[in-house]
Design an enzyme around this catalytic site. Structure first.
Site, PDB file in Angstrom:
ATOM      1  N   TYR A   1       0.839  -1.204   0.000  1.00  0.00           N
ATOM      2  CA  TYR A   1       0.000   0.000   0.000  1.00  0.00           C
ATOM      3  C   TYR A   1       0.869   1.247   0.000  1.00  0.00           C
ATOM      4  O   TYR A   1       1.937   1.267   0.625  1.00  0.00           O
ATOM      5  CB  TYR A   1      -0.882   0.052   1.254  1.00  0.00           C
ATOM      6  CG  TYR A   1      -2.064  -0.872   1.235  1.00  0.00           C
ATOM      7  CD1 TYR A   1      -3.317  -0.430   0.818  1.00  0.00           C
ATOM      8  CD2 TYR A   1      -1.943  -2.192   1.652  1.00  0.00           C
ATOM      9  CE1 TYR A   1      -4.416  -1.279   0.817  1.00  0.00           C
ATOM     10  CE2 TYR A   1      -3.026  -3.046   1.649  1.00  0.00           C
ATOM     11  CZ  TYR A   1      -4.264  -2.585   1.231  1.00  0.00           C
ATOM     12  OH  TYR A   1      -5.342  -3.425   1.230  1.00  0.00           O
TER      13      TYR A   1
ATOM     14  N   HIS B   1      -7.430  -8.278  -2.533  1.00  0.00           N
ATOM     15  CA  HIS B   1      -8.727  -7.622  -2.345  1.00  0.00           C
ATOM     16  C   HIS B   1      -8.660  -6.145  -2.675  1.00  0.00           C
ATOM     17  O   HIS B   1      -7.589  -5.539  -2.669  1.00  0.00           O
ATOM     18  CB  HIS B   1      -9.222  -7.798  -0.906  1.00  0.00           C
ATOM     19  CG  HIS B   1      -8.321  -7.166   0.111  1.00  0.00           C
ATOM     20  ND1 HIS B   1      -7.218  -7.811   0.624  1.00  0.00           N
ATOM     21  CD2 HIS B   1      -8.328  -5.945   0.692  1.00  0.00           C
ATOM     22  CE1 HIS B   1      -6.588  -7.011   1.483  1.00  0.00           C
ATOM     23  NE2 HIS B   1      -7.242  -5.870   1.539  1.00  0.00           N
TER      24      HIS B   1
ATOM     25  N   HIS C   1     -10.622  -2.666  -1.282  1.00  0.00           N
ATOM     26  CA  HIS C   1     -11.541  -2.108  -0.292  1.00  0.00           C
ATOM     27  C   HIS C   1     -12.575  -1.227  -0.989  1.00  0.00           C
ATOM     28  O   HIS C   1     -12.208  -0.411  -1.836  1.00  0.00           O
ATOM     29  CB  HIS C   1     -10.781  -1.239   0.718  1.00  0.00           C
ATOM     30  CG  HIS C   1      -9.815  -1.999   1.567  1.00  0.00           C
ATOM     31  ND1 HIS C   1     -10.150  -2.488   2.803  1.00  0.00           N
ATOM     32  CD2 HIS C   1      -8.527  -2.350   1.362  1.00  0.00           C
ATOM     33  CE1 HIS C   1      -9.099  -3.107   3.329  1.00  0.00           C
ATOM     34  NE2 HIS C   1      -8.095  -3.051   2.475  1.00  0.00           N
TER      35      HIS C   1
END
Lengths: 243, 189
Positions: free
Chosen positions: A109, A161, A163
């Site tokens: 991230y 994934h 969000h």
């Protein structure tokens, strides 16, 4: 109805998700119990405040493959993610704001709290947003996110994934969730995903859809989102979402 | 309003530790600034609301996200141009407090006390929690159809306390997730 809703959602906490133990409320939530409200939340601010249609996204905000380029292109497999936001009756939620954030292709991230030893991609920021159209439809272009380790337990890895945050008709429509990818072997091992009641887990997994694929550019995934709210809201009330 | 034939809801998942990237960006990277801020502009008395979110060990949570929804000072949700919605994280300030700059809402209906809906998200919580902020200096609380029916020994957890500061009226509202002072959370899901 509230029982049905509860059966879709995980509880606030889940034993295998370690950090949840000190964070979810310790007691059962209280019913509003307002006179005039047939159900617990029928007449309160939480169902009357209208939020859809209030926000506008920037022109490139939906395209994470382009929005953060710094002289190059982000690395990884490009994907298109598209679907509709619907209420429990199947009506499209128009003007819903969808905000997304995710790791890059390497599972990192762009965030100061992420210390995973994987490369940052200078051309990928990992955040986007868009507003649903008249049919409740949204579409993002992005990069397939990578899996990454987290410290919940020994050798814990989050499945790939994205969000999702959805602001729909009213506060009771509010949803924050995560979209997963079909066939990911980490799903069976992930306490956050496993915290969802078994019958509802499949709703968090996108479907590969050749029809959504953009030829020569990006693979397509389909992910519909159903939020609470409108079905229990008197639409002609003061402050309703009729516009 | 039977919902028996309705579509099944999409389940909730935690907001996780990295939500600031998408939900409360500080705008210094990639030109992706905040769309929703900690500020609500409208008619009414300007106020700040600040506080902390405490976990079950009494420790301030540094990665919670709070959203508030409210009427303007006239008790209206639909005043043209008014957006009664704001968002704040607890990770920016050194003491892990949050701050909202807003206006004091009016009552939505006569007989109700002014209040704000607050939605609480954080890493470690799989489903968001709803609470309400009432104002400790409002006499109307004692007749409010919701507030006045809450358990007497717990309703204080919903009261924001007023202080006059150089910057104007400021209300303090802490959220306690667990323990003796656990905030009242409401069932909406």
């Amino acid at each position: 109805m509230s029982g049905k809703r509860l059966s879709a959602h995980p509880a606030y906490t889940y034993p295998d998700y370690k950090s949840s133990a000190l964070r979810g409320p310790g007691r059962e939530p209280v019913d509003l119990g307002e006179p005039g409200a047939k159900q617990s939340s029928g007449a309160g601010l939480e169902s009357r405040a209208s939020l859809a249609g209030r926000f506008k996204a920037g022109e490139l905000d939906h395209d994470l493959t382009r929005s953060a380029r710094r002289g190059g292109e982000p690395l990884g497999e490009r994907i298109a993610v598209s679907g509709r936001v619907l209420d429990e009756r199947g009506n499209p939620v128009r003007g819903a704001l969808i905000e997304v954030w995710q790791a890059n292709a390497a599972g990192r991230y762009r965030h100061k709290a992420d210390d995973h030893d994987a490369p940052v991609d200078p051309n990928f920021h990992g955040a986007g947003r868009c507003v649903t159209d008249g049919e409740g439809r949204y579409r993002f272009l992005t990069i397939q996110p990578g899996a990454y380790p987290w410290q919940n337990h020994h050798n814990a890895w989050r499945p790939r994934h994205i969000h999702f945050s959805v602001i729909g008709d009213s506060p009771i429509s509010r949803l924050v969730t995560q979209m997963y990818f079909p066939g990911d072997p980490l799903l069976d091992l992930d306490p956050i995903f496993q915290a969802v009641p078994a019958a509802a887990r499949g709703r968090l997994i996108a479907h590969f859809d050749l029809g959504l694929t953009q030829p020569e550019f990006a693979l397509g995934y389909h992910f519909d989102i159903v939020v609470a709210g409108s079905g229990a809201t008197p639409r002609d009330d003061h402050g309703s979402s009729a516009k | 309003m039977s919902n028996e034939t309705g579509l099944p809801l999409t389940p909730s998942q935690t907001v996780g530790p990295y939500f600031t990237l998408g939900l409360t960006p500080t705008g210094h990277e990639a030109g992706f600034g905040p769309l929703i801020t900690n500020e609500i502009r409208g008619e009414g008395e300007p106020i700040t609301i600040h506080g902390k979110v405490f976990d079950g060990a009494g420790k301030p949570v540094n990665d919670a996200m709070l959203e508030i929804v409210q009427a303007d000072g006239d008790g209206r949700l639909d005043t043209p141009g008014f957006i009664g919605f704001a968002r704040a994280g607890t990770g920016e300030a050194a003491d892990n407090s949050y701050t909202f700059k807003t206006v004091k809402p009016g009552p939505l209906r006569s007989g109700e006390a002014p209040h704000i809906c607050m939605i609480v998200f954080m890493r470690g919580m799989l489903l968001h929690a709803y609470t309400r902020i009432y104002f400790a200096d409002e006499a109307a609380n004692s007749n409010d159809p919701v507030f006045s029916r809450l358990p007497e020994d717990r309703r204080e957890t919903l009261l924001a306390r007023r202080a006059e500061t150089a910057g104007g009226a400021s209300y303090e509202f802490d959220v306690h997730m667990q323990g003796d002072r656990e905030t009242i959370f409401f069932r909406h899901l």
